[in-house]
Design an enzyme around this catalytic site. Structure first.
Site, PDB file in Angstrom:
ATOM      1  CB  ILE A  39      -0.959   0.012   1.210  1.00 11.95           C
ATOM      2  CG1 ILE A  39      -1.901  -1.213   1.156  1.00 11.95           C
ATOM      3  CG2 ILE A  39      -1.768   1.298   1.266  1.00 11.95           C
ATOM      4  CD1 ILE A  39      -2.782  -1.372   2.385  1.00 11.95           C
ATOM      5  CB  CYS A  40       2.509   2.959   2.788  1.00  5.87           C
ATOM      6  SG  CYS A  40       0.989   3.043   3.755  1.00  5.87           S
ATOM      7  CG  LEU A  41       7.400   0.590  -1.518  1.00  4.68           C
ATOM      8  CD1 LEU A  41       8.246   1.860  -1.434  1.00  4.68           C
ATOM      9  CD2 LEU A  41       8.241  -0.629  -1.143  1.00  4.68           C
TER      10      LEU A  41
END
Length: 220
Positions: A122-124
């Site tokens: 998600i955040c990468l």
């Protein structure tokens, strides 16, 4: 229709301190609580080493968190590398949708983005894929990032590669930034990072220093 991704080849495909920006995303207690793709202490070790390398080589580094009041502050060991810097605290899940982060990158004038994040899927993946689509060369540091499962992390890496993002590890980043052991201005500090965070390489380096000290003492 499948999009063709041009391979990044040649010397210009390697990282340099002058062209790079490091973005570290959401290395917070809440994120670590559901990290299952890697041993959490390994990610802690690796992301701190990556941050130290960026500092040694003068690579601008952007720290960011998501909903700090609920997810917790950046882990202490990472914040300690940049004690003067307050992380950008976001509500956006996708860091690249936060104008403050993008503006900071644009102000550097640099086009090679090195990213590490929790979680990989998600955040990468989200900011890496978006930034790559906007013309940046994006390098995802896979061993300073992690997902909620081994499968989640692996699928994130596969997805990013399909979008043209380059997977890399923290030691490879540091090695490319150093490039030449004759660069004495950074060589000693780089070796010290290896000694503190490089596992077997660090043990070997410490052993070499011990032997050197013994030889120096014998000749005194």
């Amino acid at each position: 229709m499948t999009q063709s991704i041009a391979p990044k080849l040649g010397l210009n495909a390697l990282l340099t301190p002058e062209e790079s920006v490091l973005i570290l995303i959401d290395h917070q207690p809440f994120q670590f609580a559901n990290l299952h793709s890697h041993e959490p202490t390994m990610i802690v070790n690796n992301v701190i080493a990556l941050a130290k390398a960026a500092k040694v080589f003068g690579v601008p580094t952007i720290l960011t968190t998501v909903l700090e009041d609920r997810g917790g502050k950046l882990i202490k060991g990472l914040q300690d590398v940049f004690p003067e810097q307050k992380p950008i605290d976001r509500t956006f899940i996708n860091t690249w949708e936060d104008a403050r982060v993008v503006d900071k990158v644009k102000k550097t004038g640099r086009k090679k983005l090195i990213m590490a994040a929790l979680w990989s899927e998600i955040c990468l993946a989200m900011p890496a894929i978006q930034a790559a689509g906007e013309g940046y060369d994006v390098y995802a540091v896979t061993d300073a990032s992690g997902g909620v499962s081994a499968e989640a992390h692996e699928m994130a890496v596969r997805r990013m590669v399909m979008a043209g993002v380059v997977p890399i590890t923290w030691m490879a980043v540091a090695g490319e930034l150093q490039r030449d052991w004759a660069r004495e201005s950074t060589g000693k500090a780089f070796a010290e990072i290896l000694a503190d965070h490089g596992g077997g390489s660090g043990v070997a380096y410490a052993w070499e220093l011990q032997l050197l000290g013994q030889k120096t003492g014998a000749g005194a």
